[in-house]
Design a protein around this motif. Structure first.
Motif, mmCIF file in Angstrom:
data_model
loop_
_atom_site.group_PDB
_atom_site.id
_atom_site.type_symbol
_atom_site.label_atom_id
_atom_site.label_comp_id
_atom_site.label_asym_id
_atom_site.label_seq_id
_atom_site.Cartn_x
_atom_site.Cartn_y
_atom_site.Cartn_z
ATOM 1 N N LEU A 198 -0.418 73.555 -6.383
ATOM 2 C CA LEU A 198 -1.259 73.920 -7.693
ATOM 3 C C LEU A 198 -1.675 72.692 -8.548
ATOM 4 N N SER A 199 -0.554 72.087 -8.962
ATOM 5 C CA SER A 199 -0.445 70.750 -9.807
ATOM 6 C C SER A 199 -1.662 69.942 -9.285
ATOM 7 N N SER A 200 -1.601 69.497 -7.739
ATOM 8 C CA SER A 200 -2.660 68.690 -7.314
ATOM 9 C C SER A 200 -3.708 69.434 -7.181
ATOM 10 N N ALA A 201 -4.143 70.434 -7.184
ATOM 11 C CA ALA A 201 -5.485 71.115 -7.129
ATOM 12 C C ALA A 201 -5.977 70.826 -8.608
ATOM 13 N N ALA A 202 -5.179 71.010 -9.646
ATOM 14 C CA ALA A 202 -5.663 70.865 -10.994
ATOM 15 C C ALA A 202 -5.829 69.502 -11.243
ATOM 16 N N ASP A 203 -5.264 68.556 -10.625
ATOM 17 C CA ASP A 203 -5.434 66.911 -10.800
ATOM 18 C C ASP A 203 -6.666 66.725 -10.090
ATOM 19 N N GLU A 204 -7.142 67.315 -8.876
ATOM 20 C CA GLU A 204 -8.448 67.097 -8.268
ATOM 21 C C GLU A 204 -9.606 67.557 -9.062
ATOM 22 N N VAL A 205 -9.575 68.839 -9.704
ATOM 23 C CA VAL A 205 -10.501 69.042 -10.686
ATOM 24 C C VAL A 205 -10.803 67.962 -11.875
ATOM 25 N N ALA A 206 -9.746 67.609 -12.356
ATOM 26 C CA ALA A 206 -9.622 66.626 -13.539
ATOM 27 C C ALA A 206 -10.274 65.170 -12.871
ATOM 28 N N LEU A 207 -9.819 64.860 -11.775
ATOM 29 C CA LEU A 207 -10.521 63.698 -11.328
ATOM 30 C C LEU A 207 -11.936 63.710 -11.268
ATOM 31 N N ARG A 208 -12.515 64.836 -10.591
ATOM 32 C CA ARG A 208 -13.891 65.164 -10.580
ATOM 33 C C ARG A 208 -14.482 64.977 -11.866
ATOM 34 N N MET A 209 -13.912 65.884 -12.830
ATOM 35 C CA MET A 209 -14.728 66.003 -13.980
ATOM 36 C C MET A 209 -14.891 64.489 -14.643
ATOM 37 N N VAL B 226 -10.699 68.172 -19.323
ATOM 38 C CA VAL B 226 -9.703 67.089 -18.595
ATOM 39 C C VAL B 226 -8.124 67.382 -19.420
ATOM 40 N N GLN B 227 -8.105 67.329 -20.565
ATOM 41 C CA GLN B 227 -6.975 67.590 -21.314
ATOM 42 C C GLN B 227 -6.310 68.959 -20.828
ATOM 43 N N GLN B 228 -7.151 70.170 -21.059
ATOM 44 C CA GLN B 228 -6.566 71.102 -20.617
ATOM 45 C C GLN B 228 -6.278 71.297 -19.398
ATOM 46 N N LEU B 229 -6.693 70.543 -18.197
ATOM 47 C CA LEU B 229 -6.021 70.606 -16.976
ATOM 48 C C LEU B 229 -4.921 69.817 -16.798
ATOM 49 N N THR B 230 -4.884 68.898 -17.569
ATOM 50 C CA THR B 230 -3.634 67.874 -17.471
ATOM 51 C C THR B 230 -2.390 68.735 -17.948
ATOM 52 N N ALA B 231 -3.023 69.448 -19.322
ATOM 53 C CA ALA B 231 -1.819 70.545 -19.808
ATOM 54 C C ALA B 231 -1.341 71.480 -18.623
ATOM 55 N N LEU B 232 -2.287 71.982 -18.037
ATOM 56 C CA LEU B 232 -1.972 73.001 -17.017
ATOM 57 C C LEU B 232 -1.035 72.552 -15.961
ATOM 58 N N SER B 233 -1.401 71.137 -15.489
ATOM 59 C CA SER B 233 -0.596 70.301 -14.426
ATOM 60 C C SER B 233 1.012 70.247 -14.852
ATOM 61 N N SER B 234 1.098 69.940 -16.312
ATOM 62 C CA SER B 234 2.296 69.648 -16.879
ATOM 63 C C SER B 234 3.010 70.763 -16.832
ATOM 64 N N ALA B 235 2.402 72.020 -17.206
ATOM 65 C CA ALA B 235 3.056 73.402 -17.271
ATOM 66 C C ALA B 235 3.705 73.907 -15.930
ATOM 67 N N ALA B 236 2.898 73.360 -14.815
ATOM 68 C CA ALA B 236 3.281 73.794 -13.541
ATOM 69 C C ALA B 236 4.226 72.951 -13.120
#
Lengths: 100, 100, 100, 100
Positions: C54-65, D48-58
């Motif tokens: 799940l973390s990796s998937a969120a990172d992927e979206v972040a990289l894309r954005m 992107v900041q919210q995505l980083t926060a989500l990753s951290s939470a996971a």
């Protein structure tokens, strides 16, 4: 913190010690190589890639030592009913390694 | 890959170069210090913490160089309508730095 | 911080928007799936693996954005001589993504 | 891999289970919130900041479960002389979490 867990010395077998030292010498060499690249005005992207490689190499050594630590110190602590403290301390380093 | 973006040399100002070199020498020193800790049989957790610090220091230099790169090479490329390629290449290094 | 860079709205093309939304719905589904695994008392290691995915998937979206951002907002800012500020802001998010 | 370690079910205490489930529901909410931000064309950097926060939470949930795992399954395995296997498996997940 976690003083009771911390031994004066950790006795690593010679083979493992040699392997770890070889890796550290390689990392030292990588750092020197990167300094040279900066000195020579090499392309930023190439330097950044080398820095990422150096970081990964350091992470690898850390993972290896963590494994030795769990197999050694933490296992001993659990067997001697001092597990709680050793695990608290272990989680602290894992947390830092993940959030680094 | 991204050959067209890659200059023969990158001209960093002397001040920036000195700062980067100082940091790399410090990382080299950290690597040597960690080797010494291993040699002396120091506590695994303490060594792992030093390895994490070394990794972080390398990441800091990488971030700094990335910033220089974006302000220099990438900015130039965008102004000269070669932005696409430079950004592709940039994303490659950011991706590797994040997944390292 | 970096207020001047921040537009009221960002106009993403519909195709890109759809792709990002699909990924976010998938991440939402992953979160629900992990909750179910916890509810059912599934093996910790399997749950942790799903959390890492799940973390990796969120990172992927972040990289894309981030890539869209650099190709769009940052490129525009550089062309309009507001690059400095946009790059400062960009480095802030990259730094947080790397140290997360 | 590590089949012998893997129990059919892991019995978490109700309190811990509730805490983990609350966190997962929050992450699910974060994912939904980010989708809404994308839908509304919100500024990339904020998303992107919210995505980083989500990753951290996971990552936080993963760390917590890892700790439970070490205190529970791994500790039991070590006491019952099945530690080797359990530690191998543990290192696998830590490695993936660090390199994610």
């Amino acid at each position: 913190m976690a003083k009771a867990v911390k031994p004066g010395k950790v006795y690593r077998c010679d083979e493992e010690k040699e392997l770890l030292l070889t890796r550290m010498r390689r990392i030292e060499g990588q750092a020197r190589g990167i300094a040279r690249m900066i000195e020579e005005g090499r392309y930023c992207v190439d330097v950044v890639q080398q820095l990422t490689a150096l970081s990964s190499a350091a992470d690898e050594v850390a993972l290896r030592m963590l494994q030795d630590h769990i197999k050694g110190c933490v296992t001993d602590a659990i067997r001697e009913e001092r597990g709680e403290e050793a695990i608290e301390e272990l989680m602290g380093v894992i947390r830092k390694a993940i959030h680094r």
